[in-house]
Every structure is written in structure tokens, then in C-alpha cells.
Write an enzyme that holds these catalytic residues in place. Structure first.
Site, PDB file in Angstrom:
ATOM      1  N   TYR A  27      -3.214  -4.309   0.023  1.00  0.00           N
ATOM      2  CA  TYR A  27      -2.954  -5.272  -1.053  1.00  0.00           C
ATOM      3  C   TYR A  27      -1.454  -5.458  -1.269  1.00  0.00           C
ATOM      4  CZ  TYR A  27      -3.034  -7.531  -5.625  1.00  0.00           C
ATOM      5  OH  TYR A  27      -2.839  -8.410  -6.661  1.00  0.00           O
ATOM      6  N   LYS A  56       0.565  -9.061  -0.800  1.00  0.00           N
ATOM      7  CA  LYS A  56       1.330  -9.713  -1.866  1.00  0.00           C
ATOM      8  C   LYS A  56       2.824  -9.749  -1.558  1.00  0.00           C
ATOM      9  CE  LYS A  56      -1.496 -11.341  -4.945  1.00  0.00           C
ATOM     10  NZ  LYS A  56      -1.530 -12.816  -5.175  1.00  0.00           N
TER      11      LYS A  56
END
Length: 277
Positions: A180, A184
């Protein structure tokens, strides 16, 4: 002719509120997500505490937009299917003939994204690459090609603190995992490249960090008690949505490119929304 905002991930949460905010401001809307109708089942999707799909759908958002008397075009899209993103762009341009604002809000939310480093599987990273890098790149390039031909437009990329800094604790203790965070981090780099390369051609690009927002996805991740525990440092989804609209329309907005905008303090500092706390 009204300007057109194309908002991805608009079935619920920030994307849904962004659609409503732009509709109230007089934009025509194109909205995309995987979930066309309430209760649909999707692989690699978050679920609520009872194991059911999260509330929200594209058709539900579209109905709310139409109740405002605004035009909305629904176009299903799956970040794990890159062809669907290119098809969505083509469909929106066929419907409206223009895209003035692109909001890259949709994310791949599989629970495996926050697996600990030693448990992380290659397949998860492959999905992260497609959902956070490849498909958004292809969609954004297709849209900005059109924007350049028309003389300009606005792109807003929605990032997260996970893409900006290290986790405070390990993934199994409530921090974010490598997949993750890496996804991002890639999102956080996109707007600066667009501003540097396409700014002279009329394209403005922004990186927005919504902060902790009380969405259905957050509740599914940490539960209602967790949301209550965060209430002093959490915002409702209409706050980052209002900042998105401001960035797309305010005369002062061009000065805030090439940085990550923290939506919650930014909203208060610039009087975009009243204090919600």
C-alpha cells in the site's frame, strides 16, 4: 456548455461526495467504479464486519446527482482491468466531447495490501502495480492528451500519508504494509511530473492527501469503535471533496501545485469549509 468532471471511485466515500460537490457547482459528471449496483460482490474488495459488500454504488451516486438536477454519465471501470479505464475515457469523451477535470480517487483496496513484509506475496504487488501505477497512468495519459488538445484541464491525484512517510508501527499492529505504501508513493509522484511536463500546455495537476476520513472503507478497516477513537483527528468525506472543487475552480489554486496538499488543515486555512470538529 458545462464543464465536465470525471471522478473515479465515485460509488461511495470521498468520490461520491466529490461528485455531489462538482454537481452543485454546475459541472456535468462522469463517474466510475467497479460497483454499479448496491450489494455487488467483487474479488479483492473490502467487506463490512458482517462480511457483506460495503454500502454504495455508482447508480446510487448517480441518483443523488440527478436529484440535484445535474447531468451524470455512469461508466463502470476496474483498476485491475486496464482496458476498462481506456474504454471509460473513450466513453466519456463520446458522451460529452470533453473532460475538464480528472480526479484519480479510485484505489485497489484488497486486504492483502497491508500484509507484513515477510508475508507479502508477489501476486499482491502485481495487483498493486496495475491498480496504483499502470491503470491510473494509462487513464491519465489518455485524458491529458485530450486536455492538451483542448488547451488545458485539471488533474487531481488522491494520495495518502502511507505514500509520504514511514508507518508508525508494523503492519500487524495497525501500520500500513509495503504494498500500500509503495502504491501511494507512486501516486504522490504523478502530479509533479504532469505539472513539469504539461504545465506550459495548460494542464494543472495536484496531489491531495485527504487525511483520515470517515468513509465506509475506514469503518470496514478499523470498526465503528476505531472511528470514534479517532474523532478528534478525522473529517467527513465532504471536506476533501470541497478542497478538490476549490483546486479545480479557484483563481488562487495554480500556486498549490508541486506539493502534497493536506486536505483537512488546508480546508480550514483557506476557509473552504467551516470547522467540522
Amino acid at each position: 456548455m458545462n464543464k465536465v468532471a470525471f471522478i473515479t471511485g465515485a460509488s461511495r466515500g470521498i468520490g461520491r461526495e466529490a461528485a455531489l460537490a462538482f454537481a452543485r457547482a454546475g459541472f456535468d459528471l462522469a463517474i466510475s467504479a467497479r460497483t454499479l449496483n448496491e450489494g455487488e460482490q467483487h474479488e479483492h474488495a473490502l467487506r463490512d464486519a458482517a462480511g457483506a459488500p460495503l454500502a454504495g454504488s455508482l447508480n446510487g451516486t448517480a441518483e443523488a446527482v440527478r436529484e440535484l438536477g445535474c447531468r451524470v454519465f455512469v461508466v463502470p471501470m476496474d483498476l485491475l482491468d486496464s482496458a476498462s479505464a481506456l474504454d471509460a475515457c473513450e466513453a466519456v469523451l463520446a458522451e460529452y466531447g470533453r473532460i475538464d477535470v480528472l480526479i484519480n480517487n479510485a484505489i485497489y483496496q484488497g486486504s492483502d495490501l497491508n500484509a507484513g513484509f515477510m508475508n507479502l506475496q508477489a501476486q499482491t504487488l502485481e495487483r498493486m502495480f496495475k491498480g496504483y501505477i499502470l491503470t491510473p497512468f494509462l487513464l491519465t495519459r489518455a485524458v491529458t492528451e485530450h486536455m492538451v488538445a483542448r488547451g488545458g484541464g485539471v488533474v487531481i491525484n488522491v494520495t495518502s500519508g502511507a505514500g509520504e512517510s514511514d508507518p508508525p508501527v508494523a503492519a500487524d499492529k495497525g501500520g500500513w504494509g509495503y504494498a500500500y505504501g509503495a502504491g501511494k508513493a507512486a501516486v504522490s509522484r504523478l502530479s509533479g511530473v504532469l505539472a513539469a511536463e504539461l504545465g506550459d500546455l495548460g494542464v494543472r495537476a495536484y496531489t491531495l492527501n485527504p487525511g483520515v476520513v470517515s468513509t465506509e472503507a475506514l469503518k470496514a478497516t478499523i470498526g465503528d469503535k476505531g472511528v470514534l477513537a479517532l474523532r478528534s483527528g478525522i473529517a467527513p468525506p465532504h471536506v476533501p471533496a470541497a478542497v478538490m472543487l476549490w483546486l479545480a475552480t479557484a483563481e488562487q489554486a495554480p500556486a498549490f501545485q508541486r506539493r502534497t496538499i493536506a486536505a483537512q488543515p488546508f480546508a480550514l486555512e483557506h476557509g473552504i469549509v467551516a470547522d467540522w470538529r
